[in-house]
Design an enzyme around this catalytic site. Structure first.
Site, short mmCIF file in Angstrom:
data_model
loop_
_atom_site.label_atom_id
_atom_site.label_comp_id
_atom_site.label_asym_id
_atom_site.label_seq_id
_atom_site.Cartn_x
_atom_site.Cartn_y
_atom_site.Cartn_z
N SER A 140 0.83 -1.21 0.00
CA SER A 140 0.00 0.00 0.00
C SER A 140 0.86 1.25 0.00
O SER A 140 0.38 2.32 -0.35
CB SER A 140 -0.90 0.00 1.22
OG SER A 140 -0.12 -0.15 2.39
N HIS A 198 -2.22 -2.80 -6.54
CA HIS A 198 -2.77 -2.50 -5.21
C HIS A 198 -4.29 -2.69 -5.23
O HIS A 198 -5.01 -1.95 -5.90
CB HIS A 198 -2.40 -1.06 -4.82
CG HIS A 198 -2.82 -0.70 -3.43
ND1 HIS A 198 -3.24 0.54 -3.08
CD2 HIS A 198 -2.88 -1.45 -2.30
CE1 HIS A 198 -3.54 0.56 -1.79
NE2 HIS A 198 -3.34 -0.64 -1.30
N GLU A 234 -5.11 -0.34 -8.34
CA GLU A 234 -4.10 0.60 -8.82
C GLU A 234 -2.97 -0.21 -9.43
O GLU A 234 -2.44 -1.12 -8.77
CB GLU A 234 -3.56 1.43 -7.65
CG GLU A 234 -4.57 2.42 -7.09
CD GLU A 234 -4.02 3.20 -5.90
OE1 GLU A 234 -3.99 4.43 -5.98
OE2 GLU A 234 -3.64 2.58 -4.90
N ASN A 266 -4.31 6.05 -1.39
CA ASN A 266 -3.85 6.30 -0.02
C ASN A 266 -3.27 7.70 0.16
O ASN A 266 -3.29 8.25 1.26
CB ASN A 266 -2.85 5.23 0.43
CG ASN A 266 -3.57 3.98 0.90
OD1 ASN A 266 -4.74 4.03 1.27
ND2 ASN A 266 -2.88 2.86 0.90
N1 3HC Z 1 -20.61 -12.93 -2.26
C1 3HC Z 1 -21.12 -12.22 -3.28
N2 3HC Z 1 -21.58 -10.95 -3.16
C2 3HC Z 1 -21.54 -10.40 -1.94
C3 3HC Z 1 -21.04 -11.09 -0.81
C4 3HC Z 1 -20.58 -12.42 -1.01
N3 3HC Z 1 -20.10 -13.13 0.00
N4 3HC Z 1 -21.11 -10.28 0.27
C5 3HC Z 1 -21.66 -9.13 -0.15
N5 3HC Z 1 -21.91 -9.21 -1.47
C6 3HC Z 1 -22.54 -8.19 -2.32
C7 3HC Z 1 -23.89 -7.82 -1.73
O1 3HC Z 1 -24.89 -8.71 -2.17
C8 3HC Z 1 -24.08 -6.41 -2.26
O2 3HC Z 1 -24.47 -6.48 -3.63
P1 3HC Z 1 -25.54 -5.44 -4.23
O3 3HC Z 1 -24.88 -4.11 -4.17
O4 3HC Z 1 -25.74 -5.94 -5.64
O5 3HC Z 1 -26.74 -5.56 -3.35
C9 3HC Z 1 -22.67 -5.85 -2.21
O6 3HC Z 1 -21.79 -6.98 -2.27
C10 3HC Z 1 -22.40 -5.06 -0.92
O7 3HC Z 1 -22.53 -5.93 0.18
P2 3HC Z 1 -23.36 -5.61 1.50
O8 3HC Z 1 -24.71 -5.05 1.13
O9 3HC Z 1 -23.35 -6.81 2.37
O10 3HC Z 1 -22.50 -4.55 2.26
P3 3HC Z 1 -22.49 -2.98 2.21
O11 3HC Z 1 -23.44 -2.45 1.21
O12 3HC Z 1 -22.59 -2.60 3.61
O13 3HC Z 1 -21.03 -2.71 1.62
C11 3HC Z 1 -18.68 -2.51 1.72
C12 3HC Z 1 -19.89 -3.24 2.26
C13 3HC Z 1 -18.47 -2.83 0.24
C14 3HC Z 1 -17.47 -2.98 2.52
C15 3HC Z 1 -18.92 -0.96 1.89
O14 3HC Z 1 -19.21 -0.67 3.23
C16 3HC Z 1 -17.74 -0.14 1.47
O15 3HC Z 1 -17.50 0.10 0.30
N6 3HC Z 1 -16.94 0.34 2.47
C17 3HC Z 1 -15.75 1.09 2.24
C18 3HC Z 1 -14.60 0.14 2.07
C19 3HC Z 1 -13.34 0.85 1.69
O16 3HC Z 1 -13.24 2.07 1.64
N7 3HC Z 1 -12.30 0.03 1.40
C20 3HC Z 1 -11.02 0.54 1.07
C21 3HC Z 1 -10.18 0.55 2.28
S1 3HC Z 1 -8.58 1.23 1.97
C22 3HC Z 1 -7.68 -0.06 1.38
O17 3HC Z 1 -8.12 -1.19 1.31
C23 3HC Z 1 -6.30 0.27 0.96
C24 3HC Z 1 -5.27 -0.20 1.94
O18 3HC Z 1 -4.02 0.05 1.38
C25 3HC Z 1 -5.37 0.48 3.27
#
Ligand code: 3HC
Length: 294
Positions: free
Chosen positions: A119, A140, A152, A190
């Protein structure tokens, strides 16, 4: 040479997600962990994600079996001799990564592209310890990997245009939207995300708002799926602290400097969701903002 077999070194939170999306993309995947226990745990994460997908009606049982059938777990690096691309997804330690890439450099054929899911560490520095710096890229991914659409793709000054385009096309073939970035600590996301998260902590320290209200502000005011404290707990406070320190070291700018509260919480073992407590207490349902942090 076309990419047919993918190697993933590391089957933790990110590695298991990356191995899963590669198998979903139709590739044969060899995924490695350091011991059988960790390997079992990592492969278990993939199986349970797919099982939840079946329960949600998003994945058919046949598709689940097909994806799992493309995954081969191993504790040996030698298996990577069969890989056309190897993505390293291990702890953010420069030494561990250097040792791994040097070992892989001896094992893998000349055409194998090396990728790092780091990252914030330097792609250029890692590439330079191998004899294939021209075939070395950053890839990434974002957490949770199976759901987040972005990758990325990062080039160092040594990356060849051919290797870069191949990695870019590979990310696309996984159903991700790739974006191009150059090798500066934190790349694109990031670089913008980390100062925002650190600023949310500073706002809390200064008494601008509560944990719940700052989170609600960004969720409802900006349409973000998670407020900054929920996201900090989700990413891990230790991880954020580590990334911020690397970025501060690179840029020497205050916006990347870790606020004292983040450092104290890491020292206290309040690492977020994974440790049960961070800005929220996850022993309660729904999780409640932690009292007494400021
Ligand atoms: N299999 C298939 N599909 C699934 C699933 C599974 N096991 N689990 C969930 N899904 C699907 C759901 O059905 C839903 O689909 P839909 O939009 O068609 O209805 C979709 O995925 C979203 O799932 P949920 O409804 O259960 O969950 P949320 O709507 O609450 O979303 C999340 C969860 C995607 C994690 C959302 O909260 C989000 O985007 N959060 C922000 C995460 C983020 O910012 N991540 C980046 C962090 S930084 C990083 O990683 C970089 C590192 O370097 C630090």
């Amino acid at each position: 040479m076309d990419i047919k077999t993918v190697g993933v070194v590391g089957c933790g939170l990110m590695g298991s997600g990356i191995a899963q999306v590669c198998a979903e993309g139709g590739y044969k995947v060899i995924v490695r962990e350091v011991n059988e226990d960790l390997l079992k745990k990592g492969l278990g994460k993939i199986e349970s994600f797919l099982t939840k997908g079946v329960e949600k009606g998003k994945v058919t049982p046949e598709r689940k079996a097909e994806v799992l059938g493309r995954l081969e777990g191993t504790t040996s690096l030698e298996k990577f001799a069969a890989c056309d691309i190897v993505i390293v997804v291990v702890v953010e330690s420069v030494q561990v990564k250097h040792d791994l890439y040097q070992a892989l450099d001896r094992i893998c054929p000349a055409h194998t592209i090396f990728a790092s899911n780091t990252s914030s560490l330097s792609i250029t520095e890692m590439a330079a310890v191998t004899k294939r710096a021209d075939r070395f890229v950053g890839m990434h991914f974002f957490n949770p990997v199976p759901l987040m659409k972005l990758t990325e793709v990062v080039r160092s000054p040594l990356t060849s245009p051919e290797a870069f385009e191949k990695a870019f096309a590979f990310a696309k073939s996984l159903g991700k939207t790739p974006i191009r970035a150059t090798d500066r600590s934190g790349f694109i996301v990031n670089r913008l995300l980390v100062p925002y998260l650190l600023d949310a902590i500073r706002a809390l320290e200064e008494g601008v708002g509560s944990i719940a209200h700052i989170d609600e502000g960004m969720r409802l005011g900006c349409g973000y799926p998670m407020g900054p404290f929920t996201l900090l707990d989700f990413v891990g406070l230790d991880t954020t602290y580590y990334i911020a320190n690397i970025m501060f070291d690179e840029f020497r700018e205050k916006r990347f400097a870790s606020p004292p509260l983040l450092k104290r919480m890491v020292q206290a073992g309040l690492h977020g969701k994974k440790s049960g407590k961070g800005f929220y207490d996850y022993s309660q349902d729904p999780p409640q903002p932690m009292a007494g942090l400021v």
